[in-house]
Design a protein around this motif. Sequence first.
Motif, PDB file in Angstrom:
ATOM      1  N   ASP A 196      37.709   2.588 -23.459  1.00  0.00           N
ATOM      2  CA  ASP A 196      36.231   2.603 -23.875  1.00  0.00           C
ATOM      3  C   ASP A 196      35.760   1.114 -23.859  1.00  0.00           C
ATOM      4  OD1 ASP A 196      36.665   5.167 -24.917  1.00  0.00           O
ATOM      5  OD2 ASP A 196      37.188   4.676 -26.901  1.00  0.00           O
ATOM      6  N   LEU A 197      36.638   0.175 -23.769  1.00  0.00           N
ATOM      7  CA  LEU A 197      35.791  -1.162 -23.424  1.00  0.00           C
ATOM      8  C   LEU A 197      35.405  -1.581 -21.941  1.00  0.00           C
ATOM      9  CD1 LEU A 197      38.604  -3.181 -25.184  1.00  0.00           C
ATOM     10  CD2 LEU A 197      36.518  -2.996 -25.910  1.00  0.00           C
ATOM     11  N   ALA A 233      41.571   2.949 -25.877  1.00  0.00           N
ATOM     12  CA  ALA A 233      40.969   1.873 -26.192  1.00  0.00           C
ATOM     13  C   ALA A 233      40.411   0.944 -25.287  1.00  0.00           C
ATOM     14  CB  ALA A 233      41.840   0.951 -27.351  1.00  0.00           C
ATOM     15  N   LEU A 234      41.420   0.739 -24.339  1.00  0.00           N
ATOM     16  CA  LEU A 234      40.963  -0.194 -23.003  1.00  0.00           C
ATOM     17  C   LEU A 234      40.012   0.646 -22.392  1.00  0.00           C
ATOM     18  CD1 LEU A 234      44.730  -1.481 -22.115  1.00  0.00           C
ATOM     19  CD2 LEU A 234      42.588  -2.797 -22.878  1.00  0.00           C
ATOM     20  N   ASP A 248      45.688  -6.776 -19.729  1.00  0.00           N
ATOM     21  CA  ASP A 248      45.135  -8.042 -19.757  1.00  0.00           C
ATOM     22  C   ASP A 248      45.807  -9.128 -18.831  1.00  0.00           C
ATOM     23  OD1 ASP A 248      42.925  -7.114 -21.306  1.00  0.00           O
ATOM     24  OD2 ASP A 248      43.759  -7.507 -23.244  1.00  0.00           O
TER      25      ASP A 248
END
Length: 93
Positions: free
Chosen positions: A91-92, A88-89, A21
């Motif tokens: 999937d976002l 997880a990133l 991020d």
Amino acid sequence: MTTLERALSSIGKKCFVDYFDDFKTCNDKAALARKLLTTNSNATSITAQMTRINYARWIFDTHQEKEALYIIITSNRLDDVTKRKAAALFDLL
């Protein structure tokens, strides 16, 4: 080795995930370089952190972040925690 793989090697795959991020929203390279230098145990110099930031920004500027995360997820040399964070990133996106 592709240009993307070379960029990830220069950044460090774990570093790319851990600071995903920060790299994505970076507006102040000098401030981020100082943050990396103080919070990343693998950081060695401001110049090296600027290199990391420039490669990471290139990945985002060329819209290759999803492919980069896929490379990280399928890597055999990373710990499971980093791979799960990358998944997880991914999937976002």
